[in-house]
Design a protein around this motif. Structure first.
Motif, mmCIF file in Angstrom:
data_model
loop_
_atom_site.group_PDB
_atom_site.id
_atom_site.type_symbol
_atom_site.label_atom_id
_atom_site.label_comp_id
_atom_site.label_asym_id
_atom_site.label_seq_id
_atom_site.Cartn_x
_atom_site.Cartn_y
_atom_site.Cartn_z
ATOM 1 N N HIS A 73 0.820 -1.228 0.000
ATOM 2 C CA HIS A 73 0.000 0.000 0.000
ATOM 3 C C HIS A 73 0.843 1.262 0.000
ATOM 4 O O HIS A 73 1.734 1.422 0.826
ATOM 5 C CB HIS A 73 -0.928 0.032 1.226
ATOM 6 N N HIS A 75 1.107 5.629 -1.793
ATOM 7 C CA HIS A 75 0.706 6.728 -2.674
ATOM 8 C C HIS A 75 2.031 7.344 -3.106
ATOM 9 O O HIS A 75 2.548 8.243 -2.448
ATOM 10 C CB HIS A 75 -0.175 7.720 -1.918
ATOM 11 N N HIS A 220 -9.076 1.895 1.147
ATOM 12 C CA HIS A 220 -8.775 2.159 2.557
ATOM 13 C C HIS A 220 -10.008 1.758 3.374
ATOM 14 O O HIS A 220 -11.136 2.045 2.945
ATOM 15 C CB HIS A 220 -8.580 3.661 2.801
ATOM 16 N N HIS A 258 -5.104 -0.626 6.097
ATOM 17 C CA HIS A 258 -5.209 -0.201 7.497
ATOM 18 C C HIS A 258 -6.002 -1.150 8.406
ATOM 19 O O HIS A 258 -5.426 -1.825 9.222
ATOM 20 C CB HIS A 258 -5.732 1.240 7.618
ATOM 21 N N ASP A 309 2.283 3.054 3.130
ATOM 22 C CA ASP A 309 1.423 4.207 2.904
ATOM 23 C C ASP A 309 2.265 5.290 2.218
ATOM 24 O O ASP A 309 3.385 5.030 1.811
ATOM 25 C CB ASP A 309 0.795 4.693 4.215
HETATM 26 ZN ZN ZN Z 1 -3.225 5.180 2.029
#
Ligand code: ZN
Length: 441
Positions: A73, A75, A220, A258, A309
């Motif tokens: 995961h 970005h 998410h 998460h 993340d």
């Molecule tokens: Zn995220």
């Protein structure tokens, strides 16, 4: 009669192979041959001797070869905003980040940020990563150019101020999915930012595409208390997991980022449906979201991967650091030092990570026939001397600087710590120029 040597592209020879195969074989003084992007042989180095004619041989003496790490995961392009917004809640953080993003993101900027992210991930041993960000088509091209394995797909979200960047339509989604079908490096999924940034009709649309095309689905879920409250209000008292379940979006191709706030029943439901979870401990701690019940999820049979993340909430893409934190946190919060032992954490970084993104049949372990995604650690380092247990060192003692070589899909992307497919100086210069504009906002 003299047996003919087989021609291979690469022969790694002389070090320890941590296979992560079903038997969890660890081969000391091993060798591994790669041809046409795949692992074609592995075993004791003595058996490889004279057997292969390799175009390139890599000496693994003092080194450990592991399956490339999977960052489930992230970005990527948020490297552009690293250190810009710290020390606040998820809601306050999102408000600030969304404002800066709306003013600065463009395809060109996202590509620069994503290239910087790939450099950081390769340098820390990651060979495959999921991304969820805007201008995903351009990022996909950047990953192909860099030779990096990417899990990516159209993203549905409705966030005020982002209409020109964010509103993926049904047709745009299909166009992307058609274009990247069967790409050797790009693995498709469909993504929703979250249940609170979408609505029932978008959920239904997404569920239809996921079903029609048997796609991976990523979103998410249950990250913060604020999210739980927002979703309760928006969806008649339901939790994010209940909303996704009702939409038919919990199955064995689902990956949820998460999952900090889960009930016992929800953990059971994830196990029952085969949905996977990606644990992002740094981000959860930094935003005070809480600590996910990873030990409970693993015990219930849920596949849990590890993710960094984005760098605006972590603030790095070092999966080794994340793995150590994941292990320590569970021991701290459960009061049980036996939970998440080092071997299990290495599984989460490799074969479980691969399973979570739907790729365990092709990557995640060193096995004949699998794609050659490989990470080499130099164990001749002061912090890894002596070595009693390779798993222990990987989780508790290694750092980014111990990663020496990385191969993705049979192509070396880093050799002796030199990046081979990305121009680090050029990428940094482009990112610095973008940061100047962010400062001027
Ligand atoms: Zn995220």
């Amino acid at each position: 009669m003299v047996e003919q040597q087989s021609q291979v592209d690469f022969l790694f020879s002389g070090g320890t192979l941590l296979t992560m195969d079903k038997e969890r074989r660890v081969i000391t003084n091993g060798a591994l041959a790669v041809k046409d992007g795949r692992i074609v042989w592995l075993g004791p180095a003595a058996e490889a001797s004279g057997r292969f004619a390799a175009a390139q041989t890599l000496n693994l003496t003092g080194k450990v070869l592991v399956p490339g790490l999977v960052n489930a995961h992230g970005h990527w392009a948020m490297t552009l905003f690293r250190g810009l917004v710290d020390d606040c809640t998820l809601e306050a953080w999102l408000e600030k980040i969304w404002k800066v993003e709306a003013a600065t993101i463009s395809a060109e900027n996202v590509v620069a940020g994503s290239e910087l992210a790939m450099i950081e991930m390769i340098r820390s041993g990651t060979t495959c990563a999921a991304d969820m960000y805007w201008h995903y088509g351009e990022t996909t091209e950047a990953a192909k150019k860099a030779g990096f394995r990417m899990v990516n797909g159209p993203i549905f979200a409705r966030i005020a101020g982002f209409e020109k960047h964010r509103n993926t339509t049904y047709n745009m989604a299909l166009e992307y999915l058609d274009h990247y079908q069967n790409d050797p490096l790009i693995h498709l999924c469909l993504q929703l930012h979250a249940t609170y940034t979408t609505n029932r009709s978008i959920l239904e649309e997404a569920a239809q595409i996921v079903k029609d095309r048997s796609l991976m689905f990523i979103t998410h879920a249950s990250e913060s208390r604020g999210e739980m409250e927002n979703v309760r209000q928006q969806y008649d008292g339901m939790t994010p997991i209940e909303v996704l379940d009702a939409a038919g979006l919990l199955h064995d191709r689902t990956l949820l980022a998460h999952c900090v706030h889960l009930s016992d029943a929800e953990i059971e439901r994830l196990a029952e449906t085969g949905a996977s979870v990606v644990h992002c401990p740094s981000s959860n701690l930094k935003l005070s979201s809480g600590v996910a019940r990873v030990a409970d999820m693993v015990k219930a049979g849920v596949t849990v991967a590890i993710g960094t993340d984005g760098t605006a909430s972590n603030n790095d893409l070092d999966l080794l650091h994340e793995a150590q934190l994941a292990a320590l946190l569970q021991k701290g919060v459960t009061g049980d030092p036996t939970v998440l032992p080092a071997e299990k954490v290495v599984e989460m970084l490799t074969i479980d990570g691969a399973r979570a993104v739907g790729l365990d049949k092709v990557i995640g372990s060193l096995e004949v026939g699998k794609l050659a995604d490989l990470t080499v650690f130099d164990f001749d380092s002061y912090n890894l001397t002596p070595c009693y247990d390779v798993y222990s060192h990987l989780v508790y003692a290694t750092s980014t600087h111990d990663v020496s070589d990385v191969m993705i899909n049979g192509r070396l992307v880093m050799q002796d710590r030199q990046m081979l497919t990305l121009d680090e100086a050029d990428v940094k210069a482009r990112v610095r120029a973008i940061a100047q504009k962010v400062r001027d906002l």
